[in-house]
Scaffold this motif. Structure first.
Motif, PDB file in Angstrom:
ATOM      1  N   GLY A 177       0.818  -1.204   0.000  1.00 35.03           N
ATOM      2  CA  GLY A 177       0.000   0.000   0.000  1.00 35.03           C
ATOM      3  C   GLY A 177       0.855   1.258   0.000  1.00 35.03           C
ATOM      4  O   GLY A 177       2.082   1.202   0.101  1.00 35.03           O
ATOM      5  N   ASN A 178       0.198   2.401  -0.101  1.00 33.29           N
ATOM      6  CA  ASN A 178       0.940   3.673  -0.187  1.00 33.29           C
ATOM      7  C   ASN A 178       0.979   4.409   1.144  1.00 33.29           C
ATOM      8  O   ASN A 178       1.165   5.623   1.181  1.00 33.29           O
ATOM      9  CB  ASN A 178       0.344   4.576  -1.269  1.00 33.29           C
ATOM     10  N   LEU A 179       0.834   3.669   2.251  1.00 32.23           N
ATOM     11  CA  LEU A 179       0.805   4.292   3.567  1.00 32.23           C
ATOM     12  C   LEU A 179       2.085   5.066   3.860  1.00 32.23           C
ATOM     13  O   LEU A 179       2.045   6.190   4.370  1.00 32.23           O
ATOM     14  CB  LEU A 179       0.570   3.217   4.637  1.00 32.23           C
ATOM     15  N   TYR A 180       3.222   4.464   3.533  1.00 33.20           N
ATOM     16  CA  TYR A 180       4.512   5.085   3.837  1.00 33.20           C
ATOM     17  C   TYR A 180       5.241   5.627   2.616  1.00 33.20           C
ATOM     18  O   TYR A 180       6.019   6.579   2.729  1.00 33.20           O
ATOM     19  CB  TYR A 180       5.417   4.080   4.557  1.00 33.20           C
ATOM     20  N   GLU A 181       4.994   5.026   1.472  1.00 34.46           N
ATOM     21  CA  GLU A 181       5.669   5.448   0.243  1.00 34.46           C
ATOM     22  C   GLU A 181       4.651   5.572  -0.881  1.00 34.46           C
ATOM     23  O   GLU A 181       3.677   4.823  -0.926  1.00 34.46           O
ATOM     24  CB  GLU A 181       6.747   4.426  -0.168  1.00 34.46           C
ATOM     25  N   PRO A 182       4.866   6.511  -1.820  1.00 34.69           N
ATOM     26  CA  PRO A 182       3.940   6.622  -2.956  1.00 34.69           C
ATOM     27  C   PRO A 182       4.035   5.398  -3.851  1.00 34.69           C
ATOM     28  O   PRO A 182       5.078   4.753  -3.945  1.00 34.69           O
ATOM     29  CB  PRO A 182       4.424   7.879  -3.682  1.00 34.69           C
ATOM     30  N   ARG A 183       2.918   5.079  -4.487  1.00 34.74           N
ATOM     31  CA  ARG A 183       2.882   3.975  -5.441  1.00 34.74           C
ATOM     32  C   ARG A 183       2.539   4.517  -6.831  1.00 34.74           C
ATOM     33  O   ARG A 183       2.569   5.718  -7.056  1.00 34.74           O
ATOM     34  CB  ARG A 183       1.856   2.926  -4.985  1.00 34.74           C
ATOM     35  N   GLU A 184       2.209   3.638  -7.739  1.00 33.43           N
ATOM     36  CA  GLU A 184       1.919   4.049  -9.104  1.00 33.43           C
ATOM     37  C   GLU A 184       0.762   5.042  -9.130  1.00 33.43           C
ATOM     38  O   GLU A 184      -0.314   4.789  -8.576  1.00 33.43           O
ATOM     39  CB  GLU A 184       1.572   2.823  -9.954  1.00 33.43           C
ATOM     40  N   ASP A 185       0.971   6.183  -9.774  1.00 33.09           N
ATOM     41  CA  ASP A 185      -0.017   7.257  -9.792  1.00 33.09           C
ATOM     42  C   ASP A 185      -0.463   7.571 -11.223  1.00 33.09           C
ATOM     43  O   ASP A 185      -0.132   6.866 -12.163  1.00 33.09           O
ATOM     44  CB  ASP A 185       0.554   8.519  -9.127  1.00 33.09           C
ATOM     45  N   LEU A 186      -1.212   8.679 -11.336  1.00 33.18           N
ATOM     46  CA  LEU A 186      -1.761   9.198 -12.574  1.00 33.18           C
ATOM     47  C   LEU A 186      -2.905   8.346 -13.119  1.00 33.18           C
ATOM     48  O   LEU A 186      -3.184   8.334 -14.325  1.00 33.18           O
ATOM     49  CB  LEU A 186      -0.669   9.384 -13.642  1.00 33.18           C
ATOM     50  N   TYR A 187      -3.594   7.651 -12.213  1.00 36.73           N
ATOM     51  CA  TYR A 187      -4.828   6.954 -12.564  1.00 36.73           C
ATOM     52  C   TYR A 187      -5.988   7.664 -11.877  1.00 36.73           C
ATOM     53  O   TYR A 187      -5.957   7.903 -10.671  1.00 36.73           O
ATOM     54  CB  TYR A 187      -4.781   5.491 -12.114  1.00 36.73           C
ATOM     55  N   GLU A 188      -7.013   7.975 -12.653  1.00 34.41           N
ATOM     56  CA  GLU A 188      -8.194   8.620 -12.086  1.00 34.41           C
ATOM     57  C   GLU A 188      -9.112   7.605 -11.416  1.00 34.41           C
ATOM     58  O   GLU A 188      -9.734   7.901 -10.398  1.00 34.41           O
ATOM     59  CB  GLU A 188      -8.975   9.346 -13.182  1.00 34.41           C
ATOM     60  N   ARG A 189      -9.212   6.411 -12.008  1.00 32.02           N
ATOM     61  CA  ARG A 189     -10.161   5.414 -11.522  1.00 32.02           C
ATOM     62  C   ARG A 189      -9.448   4.152 -11.059  1.00 32.02           C
ATOM     63  O   ARG A 189      -8.289   3.907 -11.410  1.00 32.02           O
ATOM     64  CB  ARG A 189     -11.183   5.087 -12.613  1.00 32.02           C
ATOM     65  N   GLY A 190     -10.171   3.359 -10.255  1.00 32.24           N
ATOM     66  CA  GLY A 190      -9.602   2.147  -9.722  1.00 32.24           C
ATOM     67  C   GLY A 190     -10.181   0.909 -10.373  1.00 32.24           C
ATOM     68  O   GLY A 190     -10.790   0.966 -11.445  1.00 32.24           O
ATOM     69  N   THR A 191     -10.004  -0.226  -9.703  1.00 28.70           N
ATOM     70  CA  THR A 191     -10.481  -1.519 -10.214  1.00 28.70           C
ATOM     71  C   THR A 191     -11.704  -1.975  -9.430  1.00 28.70           C
ATOM     72  O   THR A 191     -11.857  -3.152  -9.127  1.00 28.70           O
ATOM     73  CB  THR A 191      -9.365  -2.567 -10.124  1.00 28.70           C
ATOM     74  N   ASN A 192     -12.571  -1.039  -9.081  1.00 29.43           N
ATOM     75  CA  ASN A 192     -13.736  -1.341  -8.260  1.00 29.43           C
ATOM     76  C   ASN A 192     -14.830  -2.030  -9.076  1.00 29.43           C
ATOM     77  O   ASN A 192     -14.980  -1.794 -10.270  1.00 29.43           O
ATOM     78  CB  ASN A 192     -14.266  -0.042  -7.645  1.00 29.43           C
ATOM     79  N   GLN A 193     -15.629  -2.847  -8.384  1.00 24.52           N
ATOM     80  CA  GLN A 193     -16.576  -3.725  -9.064  1.00 24.52           C
ATOM     81  C   GLN A 193     -18.031  -3.291  -8.928  1.00 24.52           C
ATOM     82  O   GLN A 193     -18.922  -3.984  -9.371  1.00 24.52           O
ATOM     83  CB  GLN A 193     -16.450  -5.142  -8.492  1.00 24.52           C
ATOM     84  N   GLY A 194     -18.285  -2.167  -8.296  1.00 26.56           N
ATOM     85  CA  GLY A 194     -19.649  -1.806  -7.957  1.00 26.56           C
ATOM     86  C   GLY A 194     -20.494  -1.327  -9.122  1.00 26.56           C
ATOM     87  O   GLY A 194     -20.097  -1.350 -10.286  1.00 26.56           O
ATOM     88  N   TRP A 195     -21.693  -0.862  -8.760  1.00 24.89           N
ATOM     89  CA  TRP A 195     -22.622  -0.273  -9.715  1.00 24.89           C
ATOM     90  C   TRP A 195     -22.161   1.167  -9.966  1.00 24.89           C
ATOM     91  O   TRP A 195     -22.327   2.034  -9.130  1.00 24.89           O
ATOM     92  CB  TRP A 195     -24.042  -0.321  -9.141  1.00 24.89           C
ATOM     93  N   HIS A 196     -21.585   1.404 -11.112  1.00 29.56           N
ATOM     94  CA  HIS A 196     -20.952   2.685 -11.414  1.00 29.56           C
ATOM     95  C   HIS A 196     -22.000   3.695 -11.882  1.00 29.56           C
ATOM     96  O   HIS A 196     -22.537   3.575 -12.985  1.00 29.56           O
ATOM     97  CB  HIS A 196     -19.861   2.508 -12.469  1.00 29.56           C
ATOM     98  N   ARG A 197     -22.265   4.678 -11.046  1.00 30.09           N
ATOM     99  CA  ARG A 197     -23.210   5.721 -11.399  1.00 30.09           C
ATOM    100  C   ARG A 197     -22.534   6.758 -12.295  1.00 30.09           C
ATOM    101  O   ARG A 197     -21.349   7.067 -12.112  1.00 30.09           O
ATOM    102  CB  ARG A 197     -23.740   6.413 -10.135  1.00 30.09           C
ATOM    103  N   PRO A 198     -23.260   7.346 -13.255  1.00 26.33           N
ATOM    104  CA  PRO A 198     -22.640   8.321 -14.155  1.00 26.33           C
ATOM    105  C   PRO A 198     -22.442   9.694 -13.534  1.00 26.33           C
ATOM    106  O   PRO A 198     -21.611  10.480 -14.005  1.00 26.33           O
ATOM    107  CB  PRO A 198     -23.636   8.392 -15.322  1.00 26.33           C
ATOM    108  N   LYS A 199     -23.196  10.006 -12.462  1.00 27.77           N
ATOM    109  CA  LYS A 199     -23.095  11.320 -11.824  1.00 27.77           C
ATOM    110  C   LYS A 199     -23.761  11.264 -10.458  1.00 27.77           C
ATOM    111  O   LYS A 199     -24.405  10.274 -10.097  1.00 27.77           O
ATOM    112  CB  LYS A 199     -23.783  12.387 -12.683  1.00 27.77           C
TER     113      LYS A 199
END
Length: 358
Positions: free
Chosen positions: A297-319
């Motif tokens: 995780g990025n708790l102590y050090e930064p990880r790969e950035d410049l991503y707006e969205r993640g790999t989430n599986q939910g019901w993606h609302r448009p707004k």
């Protein structure tokens, strides 16, 4: 140390202060290279905002600055860890040197931990609070001092969360930090209004948002964190931030889910406990993927950035309709009625199932 004289005058209504138009603003954004911060930076740039981009990842900051320059936006970046007060001081100094100051400061940087409270190392909990809570405190104090010195109205936007209004299980430390931010923000706002300070202090309360939040989380459960259920786009949170930066608001809720749990959890706390005990655990984890080691995780050090969205599986609302309603007050009543109906309906549906659990 000199003691402050008690001010017995009439408090200022900070929500009536006049803020600059976005196109004339300089905006500081912490956590600018990922998720909500990244989307906000890009959307702000499109509206002519001059930007002070803040994150721990210098490579990502440099790439983002070049991208925004191609788009015609003016920006600088500051490599900083907001858990360190001296780093926050450098952010303000850099903004003053480059642009003569700033008009909006967005306290967005945050880290997260998933796991059972008794099994998470205390040092990790302290680190999370150093970033989430103390980073917000340092940023707020620095911005307040700057606006008082300029004697010109400025905005501070603190990032809250649905879990800052109603705690979620397996996110105890993160929930606690967001509760602390809400208490701090509300208290400081009253102090500033009492002393007639030229500061608008606002808080954004997002529900679950489709960002790399879960991908960057430190997890002490063997399954990968994810968002299931309703998930809102980061653009809706950025829309709320940019609206508040120009139009003083005390609070902005992103997602009906956020407002719903804030109200329902207050009115029916024990029922909310049981609802969450029944469904929150499985909506926080992907049962089919093993979690990476906590150190990933990025708790102590930064990880790969410049991503707006993640790999989430939910019901993606448009707004978020809640954001639209706040921007257009005529819709607010309808939105509140909708939340009220949802609360009542859920109570009727769940009451029989939950009776046996009390």
């Amino acid at each position: 140390m000199n003691q402050r004289t008690v001010d017995t005058g009439v408090p200022l209504n900070s929500l009536k202060l006049k803020l600059k138009k976005l196109k004339n603003q300089v905006m500081v954004i912490t956590g600018a290279t990922s998720g909500i911060g990244l989307v906000t930076a890009r959307m702000a740039a499109e509206q002519g905002v001059k930007l002070v981009l803040v994150a721990r990842n210098e490579e990502a900051l440099n790439i983002l600055k070049k991208e925004l320059k191609v788009r015609g936006a003016e920006s600088i970046y500051v490599v900083a860890d907001v858990s360190k007060e001296e780093d926050v001081d450098r952010i303000a100094d850099a903004a003053i040197e480059a642009f003569g100051g700033f008009d909006t400061w967005v306290n967005n940087a945050a880290v997260s931990i998933y796991g059972y409270a008794a099994e998470i190392p205390v040092k990790d909990m302290r680190r999370l609070f150093d970033v989430n809570f103390w980073g917000t405190v340092y940023g707020t104090r620095k911005a307040v001092a700057h606006y008082k010195e300029k004697e010109q109205a400025g905005s501070i936007i603190n990032m809250g969360s649905v879990v800052g209004n109603r705690a979620f299980p397996v996110q105890s430390a993160y929930s606690a930090s967001k509760h602390a931010i809400r208490g701090f923000t509300d208290a400081v706002r009253m102090e500033l209004e009492k002393e007639q300070a030229p500061v608008v202090l606002s808080q954004i309360h997002p529900a679950r948002v489709d960002t790399p939040y879960t991908d960057h989380a430190t997890s002490y459960i063997d399954k990968k964190p994810t968002h299931k259920g309703i998930v809102y786009p980061p653009e809706s949170v950025a829309e709320a931030i940019l609206y508040v930066a120009e139009h003083p608001k005390r609070d902005m809720y992103v997602g009906t889910q956020s407002k719903f749990f804030s109200i329902f959890g207050m009115v029916y706390p024990r029922m909310t406990d049981k609802i969450m005990e029944l469904n929150t655990f499985q909506t926080n984890y992907d049962e089919n993927q093993a979690a990476p080691e906590p150190s990933a995780g990025n708790l102590y050090e930064p990880r790969e950035d410049l991503y707006e969205r993640g790999t989430n599986q939910g019901w993606h609302r448009p707004k978020s309709l809640m954001v639209k309603a706040k921007k257009h007050p005529g819709l607010s009543t309808a939105a509140l009625v909708t939340v009220g109906i949802a609360v009542t309906a859920l109570k009727v549906v769940e009451i029989k199932k939950l009776k046996s659990l009390f």
